[in-house]
Design a protein around this motif. Structure first.
Motif, PDB file in Angstrom:
ATOM      1  N   ILE A   7      61.432  57.176  77.955  1.00  0.00           N
ATOM      2  CA  ILE A   7      60.696  57.614  76.763  1.00  0.00           C
ATOM      3  C   ILE A   7      59.676  58.682  77.146  1.00  0.00           C
ATOM      4  N   LEU A   8      58.953  58.460  78.230  1.00  0.00           N
ATOM      5  CA  LEU A   8      57.951  59.420  78.683  1.00  0.00           C
ATOM      6  C   LEU A   8      58.575  60.787  78.985  1.00  0.00           C
ATOM      7  N   LEU A   9      59.729  60.790  79.649  1.00  0.00           N
ATOM      8  CA  LEU A   9      60.402  62.040  80.015  1.00  0.00           C
ATOM      9  C   LEU A   9      61.294  62.584  78.908  1.00  0.00           C
ATOM     10  N   LYS A  10      61.331  61.851  77.783  1.00  0.00           N
ATOM     11  CA  LYS A  10      62.145  62.257  76.630  1.00  0.00           C
ATOM     12  C   LYS A  10      63.619  62.434  76.995  1.00  0.00           C
ATOM     13  N   LEU A  11      64.125  61.429  77.720  1.00  0.00           N
ATOM     14  CA  LEU A  11      65.544  61.442  78.063  1.00  0.00           C
ATOM     15  C   LEU A  11      66.370  61.140  76.820  1.00  0.00           C
ATOM     16  N   GLY A  12      67.572  61.657  76.792  1.00  0.00           N
ATOM     17  CA  GLY A  12      68.492  61.328  75.719  1.00  0.00           C
ATOM     18  C   GLY A  12      69.110  59.963  75.979  1.00  0.00           C
ATOM     19  N   MET A  13      69.888  59.509  75.015  1.00  0.00           N
ATOM     20  CA  MET A  13      70.504  58.196  75.130  1.00  0.00           C
ATOM     21  C   MET A  13      71.449  58.124  76.332  1.00  0.00           C
ATOM     22  N   GLU A  14      72.283  59.140  76.511  1.00  0.00           N
ATOM     23  CA  GLU A  14      73.228  59.133  77.635  1.00  0.00           C
ATOM     24  C   GLU A  14      72.502  59.172  78.971  1.00  0.00           C
ATOM     25  N   GLU A  15      71.453  59.985  79.053  1.00  0.00           N
ATOM     26  CA  GLU A  15      70.680  60.059  80.301  1.00  0.00           C
ATOM     27  C   GLU A  15      70.017  58.721  80.609  1.00  0.00           C
ATOM     28  N   THR A  16      69.525  58.062  79.574  1.00  0.00           N
ATOM     29  CA  THR A  16      68.878  56.765  79.759  1.00  0.00           C
ATOM     30  C   THR A  16      69.890  55.725  80.229  1.00  0.00           C
ATOM     31  N   GLN A  17      71.067  55.721  79.624  1.00  0.00           N
ATOM     32  CA  GLN A  17      72.103  54.773  80.031  1.00  0.00           C
ATOM     33  C   GLN A  17      72.502  55.030  81.483  1.00  0.00           C
ATOM     34  N   ARG A  18      72.586  56.290  81.870  1.00  0.00           N
ATOM     35  CA  ARG A  18      72.927  56.641  83.259  1.00  0.00           C
ATOM     36  C   ARG A  18      71.838  56.149  84.208  1.00  0.00           C
ATOM     37  N   LEU A  19      70.588  56.355  83.829  1.00  0.00           N
ATOM     38  CA  LEU A  19      69.470  55.894  84.653  1.00  0.00           C
ATOM     39  C   LEU A  19      69.545  54.380  84.854  1.00  0.00           C
ATOM     40  N   LEU A  20      69.783  53.648  83.783  1.00  0.00           N
ATOM     41  CA  LEU A  20      69.887  52.191  83.878  1.00  0.00           C
ATOM     42  C   LEU A  20      71.055  51.784  84.764  1.00  0.00           C
ATOM     43  N   LYS A  21      72.160  52.483  84.630  1.00  0.00           N
ATOM     44  CA  LYS A  21      73.347  52.164  85.420  1.00  0.00           C
ATOM     45  C   LYS A  21      73.097  52.407  86.912  1.00  0.00           C
ATOM     46  N   ILE A  22      72.510  53.545  87.241  1.00  0.00           N
ATOM     47  CA  ILE A  22      72.220  53.863  88.643  1.00  0.00           C
ATOM     48  C   ILE A  22      71.261  52.830  89.237  1.00  0.00           C
ATOM     49  N   ALA A  23      70.331  52.350  88.411  1.00  0.00           N
ATOM     50  CA  ALA A  23      69.347  51.370  88.876  1.00  0.00           C
ATOM     51  C   ALA A  23      69.912  49.949  88.923  1.00  0.00           C
ATOM     52  N   GLY A  24      71.134  49.768  88.445  1.00  0.00           N
ATOM     53  CA  GLY A  24      71.725  48.437  88.444  1.00  0.00           C
ATOM     54  C   GLY A  24      71.143  47.536  87.374  1.00  0.00           C
ATOM     55  N   ARG A  25      70.676  48.123  86.292  1.00  0.00           N
ATOM     56  CA  ARG A  25      70.091  47.372  85.181  1.00  0.00           C
ATOM     57  C   ARG A  25      71.031  47.415  83.979  1.00  0.00           C
ATOM     58  N   GLN A  26      70.859  46.459  83.087  1.00  0.00           N
ATOM     59  CA  GLN A  26      71.702  46.380  81.906  1.00  0.00           C
ATOM     60  C   GLN A  26      71.499  47.606  81.013  1.00  0.00           C
ATOM     61  N   PRO A  27      72.594  48.174  80.502  1.00  0.00           N
ATOM     62  CA  PRO A  27      72.456  49.298  79.570  1.00  0.00           C
ATOM     63  C   PRO A  27      71.873  48.825  78.245  1.00  0.00           C
ATOM     64  N   LEU A  28      71.392  49.761  77.476  1.00  0.00           N
ATOM     65  CA  LEU A  28      70.892  49.431  76.145  1.00  0.00           C
ATOM     66  C   LEU A  28      72.069  49.028  75.259  1.00  0.00           C
ATOM     67  N   TYR A  29      71.854  47.997  74.450  1.00  0.00           N
ATOM     68  CA  TYR A  29      72.901  47.453  73.588  1.00  0.00           C
ATOM     69  C   TYR A  29      72.385  47.465  72.150  1.00  0.00           C
TER      70      TYR A  29
END
Length: 136
Positions: free
Chosen positions: A79-101
């Motif tokens: 949110i702070l970096l104003k990432l888009g939805m796809e970028e956020t999902q990628r960030l979560l995936k790389i971090a090994g965290r659950q994607p947004l549902y």
């Protein structure tokens, strides 16, 4: 090195499993990816520490790879970096965290915040108004 979509296409349509031996199968390093996001957005670790209301040493540990970030931190960062939805999902995936549902009310509120450019503070207010936990 191929991007993920190219790799998926080759896996689905390839006739020979020899492509599986290529060097294309490496999971991106989270610390490197976090720093790339900062670089791409002309932000600093200090900006994130202040914007995400983090302890300074904890924030630096997240970006040098000595601490694993929580999902909430990653969402605040997005949110702070104003990432888009796809970028956020990628960030979560790389971090090994659950994607947004989208069917999860809390995740849906975060998706709303991301797509409507809400700040971290406004996102937390929205989450509180829905009876959901904040991102802190």
């Amino acid at each position: 090195m191929k991007n993920t979509q190219e790799l998926e296409h080759q896996i689905q349509h390839g006739k020979n499993p020899s492509l599986l031996g290529a060097d294309d199968f490496t999971v991106p390093n989270l610390a490197v990816y976090l720093n790339k996001l900062l670089h791409d957005r002309n932000a600093s670790v200090q900006d994130v520490v202040m914007g995400c209301n983090l302890d300074r040493s904890y924030g630096y540990q997240l970006f040098n790879g000595t601490r694993r970030p929580t999902r909430n931190f990653l969402l605040r960062l997005a949110i702070l970096l104003k990432l888009g939805m796809e970028e956020t999902q990628r960030l979560l995936k790389i971090a090994g965290r659950q994607p947004l549902y989208a069917r999860d009310r809390r995740d849906a509120a975060v998706l709303y915040a991301l797509t409507h450019g809400l700040t971290v503070e406004k996102t937390d207010a929205l989450l509180e108004s829905l009876g959901e936990g904040t991102l802190l």
